[in-house]
Design a protein around this motif. Sequence first.
Motif, PDB file in Angstrom:
ATOM      1  N   ALA A  57      -3.455  -3.398  -4.760  1.00  0.00           N
ATOM      2  CA  ALA A  57      -4.834  -3.255  -5.237  1.00  0.00           C
ATOM      3  C   ALA A  57      -5.025  -2.000  -6.082  1.00  0.00           C
ATOM      4  O   ALA A  57      -5.804  -1.998  -7.035  1.00  0.00           O
ATOM      5  CB  ALA A  57      -5.784  -3.234  -4.043  1.00  0.00           C
ATOM      6  N   ASP A  58      -4.303  -0.920  -5.745  1.00  0.00           N
ATOM      7  CA  ASP A  58      -4.475   0.347  -6.449  1.00  0.00           C
ATOM      8  C   ASP A  58      -3.296   0.585  -7.390  1.00  0.00           C
ATOM      9  O   ASP A  58      -2.315   1.228  -7.030  1.00  0.00           O
ATOM     10  CB  ASP A  58      -4.607   1.491  -5.437  1.00  0.00           C
ATOM     11  CG  ASP A  58      -4.854   2.832  -6.092  1.00  0.00           C
ATOM     12  OD1 ASP A  58      -5.191   2.865  -7.296  1.00  0.00           O
ATOM     13  OD2 ASP A  58      -4.704   3.857  -5.406  1.00  0.00           O
ATOM     14  N   LYS A  59      -3.400   0.053  -8.599  1.00  0.00           N
ATOM     15  CA  LYS A  59      -2.294   0.147  -9.559  1.00  0.00           C
ATOM     16  C   LYS A  59      -2.039   1.581 -10.027  1.00  0.00           C
ATOM     17  O   LYS A  59      -0.928   1.930 -10.391  1.00  0.00           O
ATOM     18  CB  LYS A  59      -2.547  -0.782 -10.734  1.00  0.00           C
ATOM     19  CG  LYS A  59      -2.625  -2.228 -10.273  1.00  0.00           C
ATOM     20  CD  LYS A  59      -2.656  -3.184 -11.404  1.00  0.00           C
ATOM     21  CE  LYS A  59      -2.809  -4.611 -11.004  1.00  0.00           C
ATOM     22  NZ  LYS A  59      -2.432  -5.047  -9.704  1.00  0.00           N
ATOM     23  N   ALA A  60      -3.061   2.430  -9.993  1.00  0.00           N
ATOM     24  CA  ALA A  60      -2.884   3.830 -10.395  1.00  0.00           C
ATOM     25  C   ALA A  60      -1.928   4.558  -9.451  1.00  0.00           C
ATOM     26  O   ALA A  60      -1.242   5.497  -9.858  1.00  0.00           O
ATOM     27  CB  ALA A  60      -4.229   4.542 -10.441  1.00  0.00           C
ATOM     28  N   SER A  61      -1.851   4.101  -8.211  1.00  0.00           N
ATOM     29  CA  SER A  61      -0.938   4.746  -7.262  1.00  0.00           C
ATOM     30  C   SER A  61       0.515   4.542  -7.671  1.00  0.00           C
ATOM     31  O   SER A  61       1.365   5.383  -7.385  1.00  0.00           O
ATOM     32  CB  SER A  61      -1.180   4.243  -5.841  1.00  0.00           C
ATOM     33  OG  SER A  61      -0.883   2.868  -5.748  1.00  0.00           O
TER      34      SER A  61
ATOM     35  N   ARG B  20       0.848  -1.194   0.000  1.00  0.00           N
ATOM     36  CA  ARG B  20       0.000   0.000   0.000  1.00  0.00           C
ATOM     37  C   ARG B  20       0.883   1.243   0.000  1.00  0.00           C
ATOM     38  O   ARG B  20       2.021   1.212   0.479  1.00  0.00           O
ATOM     39  CB  ARG B  20      -0.903   0.014   1.232  1.00  0.00           C
ATOM     40  CG  ARG B  20      -1.858  -1.170   1.305  1.00  0.00           C
ATOM     41  CD  ARG B  20      -2.597  -1.200   2.608  1.00  0.00           C
ATOM     42  NE  ARG B  20      -1.607  -1.103   3.689  1.00  0.00           N
ATOM     43  CZ  ARG B  20      -1.905  -0.789   4.941  1.00  0.00           C
ATOM     44  NH1 ARG B  20      -3.130  -0.531   5.291  1.00  0.00           N
ATOM     45  NH2 ARG B  20      -0.953  -0.729   5.866  1.00  0.00           N
TER      46      ARG B  20
END
Length: 191
Positions: A164-168, A138
């Motif tokens: 989970a948040d690939k855009a990050s 994360r």
Amino acid sequence: TLALEAASHCSANTHTETKEFLGRTFMKHQRPADALPLFKELYSMDAPTFNPNDLIGCAYRLRRDDIVLEVCDKLAAKPDLTWNQVEFEVHYLEKYNIPKAIDRLTSFIKANPDHKASQLRLTAIGILHRRPDLVKARLEDLPTVGELPEGYIRVAAGVLATGADKASAVDYAYRYLRLHFNDLEAHKALI
């Protein structure tokens, strides 16, 4: 050349400071093979003025990983281990002993729970060796782009991309690139 001649006359009675001076002189003259026996002797004597990093540097230049690992292992038993020492040893342990590398990192993290670069390194090992129990992917688990150590951007972006948040991952790499525009690794990480 005087120091080189003097080294051939070193004996057990030669003062430790003289041996240390000669070892460093050999290193300055690109002769680590001649410095190694002196540094090993000083290290084995546990000479109070001798810095074990001199032996590590000498062994590193000679590609004597066995000596580097031996000295790092002894240093790891000391209570005031720095991140630089752990990171250096883990670099070697990743080649020879992954479980020990994981142990070194988890011990360091336990003693320094807010040290995010060490957690990033442990996460990278977890991803590479299919150990999901070690992975923390994360954004809040990583150092900020301003705190990220040099050479870690591709690892950090890769870790975020597994989460989970690939855009990050893209956002993180972009923000890092803005701070380090002349860094080729920053460009590669964004791509």
